[in-house]
Design a protein around this motif. Structure first.
Motif, PDB file in Angstrom:
ATOM      1  N   LEU A 110      37.203   3.730  19.478  1.00 56.45           N
ATOM      2  CA  LEU A 110      38.558   2.950  18.126  1.00 56.45           C
ATOM      3  C   LEU A 110      39.170   1.601  17.446  1.00 56.45           C
ATOM      4  N   THR A 111      38.479   1.666  16.851  1.00 55.57           N
ATOM      5  CA  THR A 111      38.589   0.101  16.132  1.00 55.57           C
ATOM      6  C   THR A 111      40.131  -0.053  16.004  1.00 55.57           C
ATOM      7  N   ILE A 112      41.363   0.640  16.151  1.00 61.00           N
ATOM      8  CA  ILE A 112      42.324   0.242  15.549  1.00 61.00           C
ATOM      9  C   ILE A 112      43.408  -0.235  17.234  1.00 61.00           C
ATOM     10  N   ASP A 113      43.951  -0.521  17.176  1.00 60.64           N
ATOM     11  CA  ASP A 113      45.231  -1.155  18.135  1.00 60.64           C
ATOM     12  C   ASP A 113      46.424   0.361  17.609  1.00 60.64           C
ATOM     13  N   ILE A 114      45.993   1.566  19.115  1.00 53.74           N
ATOM     14  CA  ILE A 114      46.826   2.746  18.823  1.00 53.74           C
ATOM     15  C   ILE A 114      48.514   1.879  18.940  1.00 53.74           C
ATOM     16  N   VAL A 157      44.723   7.747  -4.674  1.00 49.04           N
ATOM     17  CA  VAL A 157      44.310   7.110  -3.337  1.00 49.04           C
ATOM     18  C   VAL A 157      43.537   6.226  -3.586  1.00 49.04           C
ATOM     19  N   GLY A 158      44.427   5.051  -2.626  1.00 48.93           N
ATOM     20  CA  GLY A 158      43.389   3.979  -2.820  1.00 48.93           C
ATOM     21  C   GLY A 158      43.052   4.051  -1.308  1.00 48.93           C
ATOM     22  N   LEU A 159      42.376   2.395  -1.013  1.00 48.01           N
ATOM     23  CA  LEU A 159      42.199   2.165   0.368  1.00 48.01           C
ATOM     24  C   LEU A 159      42.576   0.918   1.105  1.00 48.01           C
ATOM     25  N   ALA A 160      43.792   0.787   0.554  1.00 52.64           N
ATOM     26  CA  ALA A 160      44.537   0.111   0.778  1.00 52.64           C
ATOM     27  C   ALA A 160      45.183   0.220   2.376  1.00 52.64           C
ATOM     28  N   GLY A 161      44.760  -0.937   3.986  1.00 52.74           N
ATOM     29  CA  GLY A 161      45.212  -1.180   4.598  1.00 52.74           C
ATOM     30  C   GLY A 161      43.858   0.217   5.639  1.00 52.74           C
ATOM     31  N   CYS A 162      43.560   0.489   4.835  1.00 51.52           N
ATOM     32  CA  CYS A 162      42.358   1.338   5.045  1.00 51.52           C
ATOM     33  C   CYS A 162      41.671   0.488   6.442  1.00 51.52           C
ATOM     34  N   ILE A 163      40.598   1.127   7.639  1.00 48.58           N
ATOM     35  CA  ILE A 163      39.599   0.054   8.709  1.00 48.58           C
ATOM     36  C   ILE A 163      38.755   0.668   8.088  1.00 48.58           C
ATOM     37  N   VAL A 164      37.412   0.218   7.387  1.00 46.03           N
ATOM     38  CA  VAL A 164      36.107   0.805   7.785  1.00 46.03           C
ATOM     39  C   VAL A 164      35.711  -0.319   9.121  1.00 46.03           C
ATOM     40  N   SER A 165      35.156   0.367   9.562  1.00 44.49           N
ATOM     41  CA  SER A 165      34.026  -0.383  10.929  1.00 44.49           C
ATOM     42  C   SER A 165      32.760  -0.770  10.067  1.00 44.49           C
ATOM     43  N   ASP A 166      32.068  -1.562  10.473  1.00 45.63           N
ATOM     44  CA  ASP A 166      30.356  -2.481  10.097  1.00 45.63           C
ATOM     45  C   ASP A 166      29.371  -1.736  10.945  1.00 45.63           C
ATOM     46  N   ASP A 167      30.187  -0.687  11.758  1.00 51.27           N
ATOM     47  CA  ASP A 167      28.742   0.555  12.715  1.00 51.27           C
ATOM     48  C   ASP A 167      29.287   1.727  11.671  1.00 51.27           C
ATOM     49  N   SER A 168      29.109   1.678  10.442  1.00 53.00           N
ATOM     50  CA  SER A 168      28.755   3.425   9.722  1.00 53.00           C
ATOM     51  C   SER A 168      27.288   3.723  10.238  1.00 53.00           C
ATOM     52  N   THR A 169      27.827   4.831  10.365  1.00 50.00           N
ATOM     53  CA  THR A 169      26.408   5.691   9.715  1.00 50.00           C
ATOM     54  C   THR A 169      26.199   5.773   9.026  1.00 50.00           C
TER      55      THR A 169
END
Length: 416
Positions: free
Chosen positions: A122-126, A19-31
């Motif tokens: 959410l950081t994506i446009d559902i 499994v790769g991360l292509a296309g995933c969205i990871v925001s900058d506000d990770s804890t």
């Protein structure tokens, strides 16, 4: 009310996938690590599921990849009797941060205050990300309580060693069932858990009947069209099934090679194949005067009230966004597990197998399960009525009229 109907979708293949991360969205506000307030009191974000072995193995692969790429920490736990466990744990603040199940729990769980509305996080446009059906399933009264990753419904599965090609009409199917039905020799025409309203729904809806219309807020048990569908079940399928209509007994009949057909969902396919059954998958057959329309569900990653005061929100939200938007995850789930994609860009992908396409066709003719909390009170009285009908204790109309009375009484008692 239901068993493994969608608590699990069994795999169609092995779980050896990268499994790769292509296309995933990871925001900058990770804890960083989740530091969730999950049920074990530890620092990991708590994830509950009731997945079958192949599914669970693949989920662990995804979680490991997600953790490696994001430095988040997710503790996944298989939980039996998920509904019961959630009903016990969530009211006292000891439930998971995130869990997976079909969308029909959104309404009743939100009504009890057990879910977290993730709309503002959410950081994506559902609206652009998921199909309209999936988006409808994930939302309730303008709130977003889960992110969708797969659709499911039942289809006609057939044993290729017993059936050359699937029937297109119910009349054709009955002919094949008659040829194979020999209960004295342990052989049956069909395996079908008829007493479960979810599985019976295709024919209850076939002539325009319904159990509950959440838009009109109306029961359909007393409609002539509903009764006609129930009577079709009794007349066309029940004579060719084993005497025990329970899910486990019916599935065992097909799994042992003792029936040419079974009406069930994709979660059973890999198990049948592990038992040596050469399984084919087809659209449910048409019927004179109507068309079958099975209930369809959408699998969600639910967000629970545990996220409201805890520190696991970023992890839960990022994982759900990643899982439901990453091409490799979506296509691997379709290939390995038979999941029907609900990502707008991949729902009609040329990369989907013929098997997934066959189940997707049944989804296209299906009806989305109601999300309203009222639907939760519909299942059990309807199942009880079907059992009485199949046992010969009562005719379809009085049994369904009694079910309607019980449902309305339950609504009134619970102020629904």
């Amino acid at each position: 009310m239901r068993h493994t109907r969608r608590t699990v979708i069994k795999g169609m293949g092995t779980a050896g996938v990268t499994v790769g991360l292509a296309g995933c969205i990871v925001s900058d506000d990770s804890t960083g690590n989740g530091n969730g307030n999950g049920s074990d009191g530890g620092s990991s974000t708590q994830l509950w599921h009731t997945l079958a072995e192949g599914e669970a193995d693949l989920l662990e692969t995804y979680i490991a990849q997600f953790e490696e790429e994001t430095d988040h920490d997710i503790a996944a736990e298989e939980v039996s009797e998920l509904n019961e466990q959630l009903n016990t744990s969530l009211p006292v603040g000891e439930g998971p941060d995130i869990f997976t199940h079909a969308h029909d729990w959104v309404g009743p769980f939100e009504d009890r205050g057990w879910l977290y509305d993730v709309s503002d996080d959410l950081t994506i446009d559902i609206d652009e990300t998921y199909t309209d059906t999936a988006l409808e399933a994930a939302t309730w009264q303008d709130g977003v309580y889960g992110l969708p990753y797969a659709a499911e419904t039942v289809g006609l599965l057939y044993n290729r060693d017993l059936v050359d090609s699937p029937p297109e009409t119910l009349d054709e199917m009955v002919e094949v069932m008659e040829d194979h039905h020999d209960p004295d020799d342990g052989q049956y025409g069909v395996a079908y858990p008829l007493a479960d309203p979810y599985f019976a729904s295709a024919w209850i809806h076939a002539f325009g009947g319904y159990l509950y219309d959440d838009e009109a807020d109306e029961l359909g048990h007393e409609l002539d069209e509903t009764i006609e569908g129930v009577e079709l079940l009794v007349d066309s399928f029940w004579p060719y099934a084993a005497a025990d209509p329970s899910y486990e007994s019916q599935i065992a009949v097909f799994n042992d090679g003792n029936a040419p057909f079974v009406i069930v969902g994709p979660w059973e396919v890999s198990g049948f194949r592990d038992s040596g059954i050469d399984v084919g998958i087809a659209r449910l057959p048409t019927v004179d005067g109507g068309d079958p329309s099975p209930y369809t569900g959408v699998q969600l990653w639910y967000f629970t009230q545990e996220l409201e005061d805890g520190e696991a929100l970023a992890t839960s939200r990022e994982f759900a966004e990643w899982y439901t938007t990453t091409d490799n995850v979506i296509l691997s789930n379709a290939d390995e597990l038979g999941y029907i994609p609900v990502h707008a860009d991949l729902s009609e992908s040329d990369e989907l197998s013929d098997e997934v396409a066959a189940f997707a066709e049944n989804v296209s003719i299906g009806e989305v399960m109601p999300t309203s909390p009222k639907m939760e009170r519909v299942w059990e009285p309807t199942r009880d009525a079907l059992e009485r009908i199949l046992n010969g204790e009562e005719e379809a109309r009085p049994a369904f009229e009694q079910a309607a009375e019980e449902i309305r009484a339950a609504w009134e008692e619970n102020d629904l």
